[in-house]
Structure formats: structure tokens, C-alpha cells
Design a protein around this motif. Structure first.
Motif, PDB file in Angstrom:
ATOM      1  N   TRP A 163      -5.587  10.719   8.915  1.00 27.37           N
ATOM      2  CA  TRP A 163      -5.826  11.812   7.816  1.00 27.37           C
ATOM      3  C   TRP A 163      -5.824  13.222   9.101  1.00 27.37           C
TER       4      TRP A 163
ATOM      5  N   ARG B 259      -4.625   3.631   9.729  1.00 27.13           N
ATOM      6  CA  ARG B 259      -4.468   4.798   8.648  1.00 27.13           C
ATOM      7  C   ARG B 259      -5.271   6.111   9.361  1.00 27.13           C
TER       8      ARG B 259
ATOM      9  N   SER C 223       0.822  -1.285  -0.025  1.00 25.56           N
ATOM     10  CA  SER C 223      -0.007  -0.149   0.020  1.00 25.56           C
ATOM     11  C   SER C 223       0.879   1.263   0.037  1.00 25.56           C
TER      12      SER C 223
ATOM     13  N   TRP D 136      -0.166   3.655   1.371  1.00 23.08           N
ATOM     14  CA  TRP D 136      -0.027   4.435   2.953  1.00 23.08           C
ATOM     15  C   TRP D 136       1.168   3.961   3.735  1.00 23.08           C
TER      16      TRP D 136
ATOM     17  N   THR E 148     -14.879   0.892   3.041  1.00 25.44           N
ATOM     18  CA  THR E 148     -14.682   2.136   2.819  1.00 25.44           C
ATOM     19  C   THR E 148     -14.572   2.975   4.015  1.00 25.44           C
TER      20      THR E 148
ATOM     21  N   LYS F 102      -4.615  13.180   3.645  1.00 26.74           N
ATOM     22  CA  LYS F 102      -3.886  11.792   3.737  1.00 26.74           C
ATOM     23  C   LYS F 102      -2.738  12.017   4.819  1.00 26.74           C
TER      24      LYS F 102
ATOM     25  N   LEU G  11     -11.645   6.664   2.230  1.00 31.95           N
ATOM     26  CA  LEU G  11     -10.643   5.401   1.740  1.00 31.95           C
ATOM     27  C   LEU G  11     -11.490   4.398   0.986  1.00 31.95           C
ATOM     28  N   ARG G  12     -10.751   3.568   0.288  1.00 34.12           N
ATOM     29  CA  ARG G  12     -11.518   2.262  -0.544  1.00 34.12           C
ATOM     30  C   ARG G  12     -10.530   1.458  -0.315  1.00 34.12           C
ATOM     31  N   SER G  13     -10.851   0.317   0.028  1.00 36.49           N
ATOM     32  CA  SER G  13      -9.775  -0.815   0.215  1.00 36.49           C
ATOM     33  C   SER G  13     -10.364  -2.027   0.249  1.00 36.49           C
TER      34      SER G  13
ATOM     35  N   CYS H  48      -8.455   5.414  11.539  1.00 39.33           N
ATOM     36  CA  CYS H  48      -9.291   4.232  11.124  1.00 39.33           C
ATOM     37  C   CYS H  48      -8.393   2.929  11.272  1.00 39.33           C
TER      38      CYS H  48
END
Length: 424
Positions: free
Chosen positions: A312, A310, A61, A63, A262, A320, A282-284, A302
Motif C-alpha cells: 500500500w 502486497r 487476484s 492485486w 487479514t 492499494k 486486506l481480507r484474504s 505484507c
């Protein structure tokens, strides 16, 4: 005949299982929870807690800003286990703390009240294990597996707590049930009254300033309740899978996370009071399991079933920030207090971080071990006994599926050996 494989352990205690209202204590008619057909394809099955699942794609990722070494920290003078609360009530699913009182919810349908590490009292709902607890003024709101929210308050006569309401109120449900326009399709060939959750209430969040309670459910909706009269104001078709987490932030914003992978942001319009979708953060491919907000510093966190936290930064802008990794299995719960972030996991540990600077950097503070089952819920409050010149001390309560609650004293200042090697 072809048989369907059983869902993973993580799916069983986080996703759905059928419930009944055979012992229902409310006035409203019994409600049968729908079949969980289709949940086997839930992102939860990708969790590293499911040993049969494929490895998570989040290893690659963007991230991931660093590959900080995951190494256990020994407890030192800044961290201590104060005690362990054990009651034969089964899994501990929810916690809430207020001053000297700690409230715990379990699958025995009991809400226990603790004071000074001793059982102080309790109350029981006759149906629906307790998946969420939130406190407001002198009331206790509990979200249950049977799709209902129950309201409790202290009873001066008995010295305990009594139930003073159920959401939705019976008269509201009855009034809506006779109007065809009040029914919405919740499954194929099945309709239900819009103001009632037809599956487990998994999370609760409070906007005290606006007097609103939000409830997220495995029925994929978020419902909006007015606290002054317990009226359901709206129902948001929020996600494509179970809603696992909901939090309020930055005035009129609501943030939700789901098993569909999400994280979404909703904004409440002041004039009309309606909620509109603002953005998707987020879309994961991994289920989102927990959300926490450090509102003063403008940071949103989250946790997900791939073991990552993760975040923000920037307040309402929600830019992000990055990702934190210190768990080997799914992150199941998050909590924030001061500059501290606490995460609990299916790997049976609790990890503590401290934010630095503008919130984009975090340093590892402590690894709390000792639970023999996944850590499902957390609560944090300031340790007022040590306060003053020491400051930065917190009491962390961790509830686990091993049936216990552990109480820790944690400083948000890491041990000297921790500095310089754990920045993410």
C-alpha cells in the motif's frame, strides 16, 4: 476411531505446538500452553508449501498487475555472499542487527551474538525458543514460545548479557491474578489474566518515540508495553487467528497481520492512550506472515502464505499499490532499507526489489540462493565499509530453518541485464 490428519510442515513451524515451562527460569507460575485444536483449519493449510493443499485463489487476484517472468539472476559484481554462520542450535527463527553486532535466536533457546562473522558471545533462556528479537538502546527484548518477553542488557562484570526483566513483571501478574476482573476468557471454559500472553510471542515492534513495545501472539492478541517501567498498558483482541506480524508506522499507527488472512490498522489516541481499530487493509484466504514498513516513502508491505507480497502506498492513506510475485512458496519474512525490499520464503530463496518513483513500481534486483531450508527471518543494515560514492550497498542477513545465517552484500542497483523486463 476416526483420526485427525497431521498439520502441514509450514503449519508446524509457523502456527502452534504445545509448550511447557518445566525448565522455566522466571519467578512467575508455570503456564501451560493451550491445545491447538482448531489450528488444522488455519489459512496456513492453504499454503503452497503444503503440497496437499489446493491451489491458491490468488492466482486470479485483482492485486496482480503483471505476470513478470520469474527468472533467476546470477550473482554479479553488485551482489556477493560474504559468509555463512552455522551453530548447532537448530532452526534460526529471529534476527536483529545493531552496528557490528548480530543477534540470532533459535529453538535451542539460545541467543547468539556475532561480530565480524564470528561468534562473539551469547546468553540463554532456560525455556521458550526465541521467535522474535528487537533492540532498544542497550537492551535486547526477546519473544519466546512460552508466551513471555525477556529483557537483557550487557553485563560489565561478565562481559556478556544478563536478564534484567520479564514481561509481564511478576509483581504485576501477582497483583492482577487476585482480582477476578483481571481474567478474560481465552478458550472455552478457560480464563487467564489479561496482561499475559498464554501462547507463543510471534513478533515484536517498537515505537521508540513514544516508548512503547508491541507484542503479537498466537493467542490472537496484541499487548502494549511501556518501556520505562515494563508495565502492560493494554491488550487488543486483534484477530480471529494467530497474530504473525506487527509493525509501527506513521507516528501513532500499528499494523498487524494474522493467520486469519487479514491485515488491520490500529491507531493510538494521544490523549487517552488507547488503541482503536482504524481499518482493515486486506481480507484474504491466505495467512499473512510478515509486515514491513518503508516509512520515509510511505509504503507498507505484507507477505502471505500464497507467495505474494502486497503493498500500500500514500503513507497514512494506505492506498492499494499492487502485488509482487517472485516466490514459488509462502513468503515468511520481509525487511526494508532505503529503497530496497527484501523477502524470504519457504522456497529457500531471498529476493530483492527496488522501489521506483512514488513507490508503486518495483524492479527486481537480485535472487539470493543457497539455503537448504525455508528462510524464516531477515535483517538489513547499510554497508558502511563501501558507502560514500558507491552508496546503495546493504548487508542482508538471512536466517533459515536449515540452522544457518547467511550474510550478503547487495546493491539496490540491478545488473544492466535486469532492466526493462521486471517491472511490476
Amino acid at each position: 476411531m476416526k483420526t485427525r490428519s497431521r498439520p502441514s510442515t509450514l503449519s508446524r513451524f509457523l502456527r502452534c505446538r504445545p509448550t511447557t515451562d518445566d525448565e522455566d527460569d522466571d519467578e512467575s507460575p508455570p503456564l501451560t500452553t493451550p491445545s491447538t485444536t482448531g489450528s488444522y483449519n488455519s489459512p496456513y493449510n492453504m499454503s503452497p508449501y503444503n503440497l496437499s493443499a489446493a491451489s491458491s485463489p490468488f492466482v486470479r487476484s485483482p492485486w496482480i498487475h503483471s505476470t513478470a517472468v520469474v527468472a533467476p539472476f546470477p550473482l554479479d559484481s553488485t551482489t556477493a555472499l560474504l559468509g555463512s554462520l552455522v551453530r548447532q542450535d537448530g532452526h534460526v527463527y529471529s534476527l536483529a542487527v545493531s552496528g557490528e553486532l548480530l543477534f540470532t535466536g533459535s529453538d535451542s533457546k539460545n541467543i547468539r551474538v556475532w561480530k565480524n562473522l564470528r561468534e562473539f558471545g551469547g546468553f540463554k533462556s532456560c525455556s521458550g525458543l526465541v521467535k522474535a528479537i528487537i533492540l532498544f538502546n542497550n537492551k535486547v527484548f526477546t519473544g519466546h514460545q512460552d508466551g513471555k518477553i525477556r529483557v537483557w542488557k550487557p553485563d560489565s562484570k561478565s562481559g556478556g548479557y544478563k536478564r534484567v526483566g520479564t514481561l509481564p513483571r511478576f509483581k504485576d501478574f501477582l497483583k492482577s491474578s487476585i482480582r477476578p476482573s483481571s481474567y478474560v476468557e481465552v478458550r472455552r471454559h478457560r480464563n487467564a489474566v489479561w496482561l499475559r500472553h498464554f501462547d507463543a510471542v510471534s513478533c515484536l515492534a517498537l515505537n521508540a518515540e513514544q516508548g512503547i513495545l508491541y507484542s503479537g501472539s498466537w493467542d490472537r492478541t496484541i499487548k502494549v508495553w511501556r518501556l520505562s517501567d515494563f508495565k502492560c498498558l493494554a491488550s487488543l483482541n486483534a484477530h480471529d487467528d494467530a497474530v504473525n506480524a506487527v509493525a509501527t508506522a506513521f507516528g501513532n499507527m500499528v499494523i498487524s497481520g494474522s493467520a486469519d488472512g487479514t491485515v488491520k490498522v490500529w491507531e493510538r489516541e494521544e490523549r487517552k492512550g488507547r488503541h482503536v481499530a482504524d481499518r482493515t487493509l486486506l481480507r484474504s484466504e491466505s495467512a499473512v506472515t510478515a509486515i514491513a514498513v518503508a516509512e520515509k516513502d510511505g509504503v507498507v508491505y505484507c507477505g502471505a502464505s500464497d507467495g505474494w507480497v502486497r503493498f500500500w502506498v500514500g503513507g497514512r492513506r494506505m492506498e492499494k499499490g499492487g502485488g509482487l510475485r517472485w516466490h514459488s512458496m509462502a513468503v515468511l519474512c520481509l525487511a526494508t532499507a532505503g529503497r530496497m525490499v527484501v523477502s524470504g520464503s519457504a522456497d529457500r530463496t531471498v529476493r530483492v526489489w527496488r522501489r521506483e518513483g512514488l513507490g508503486a513500481q518495483h524492479v527486481r534486483v537480485a535472487a539470493l540462493t543457497g539455503h537448504t531450508g525455508p528462510v524464516k527471518c531477515l535483517a538489513v543494515e547499510e554497508d558502511v565499509e563501501v558507502g560514500g560514492e558507491l552508496g546503495g550497498r546493504w548487508l542482508v542477513y538471512s536466517g533459515s530453518l536449515d540452522g544457518s545465517v547467511r550474510v550478503w552484500r547487495v546493491s539496490d542497483r540491478p545488473a544492466p541485464a535486469a532492466f526493462g523486463r521486471n517491472w511490476v
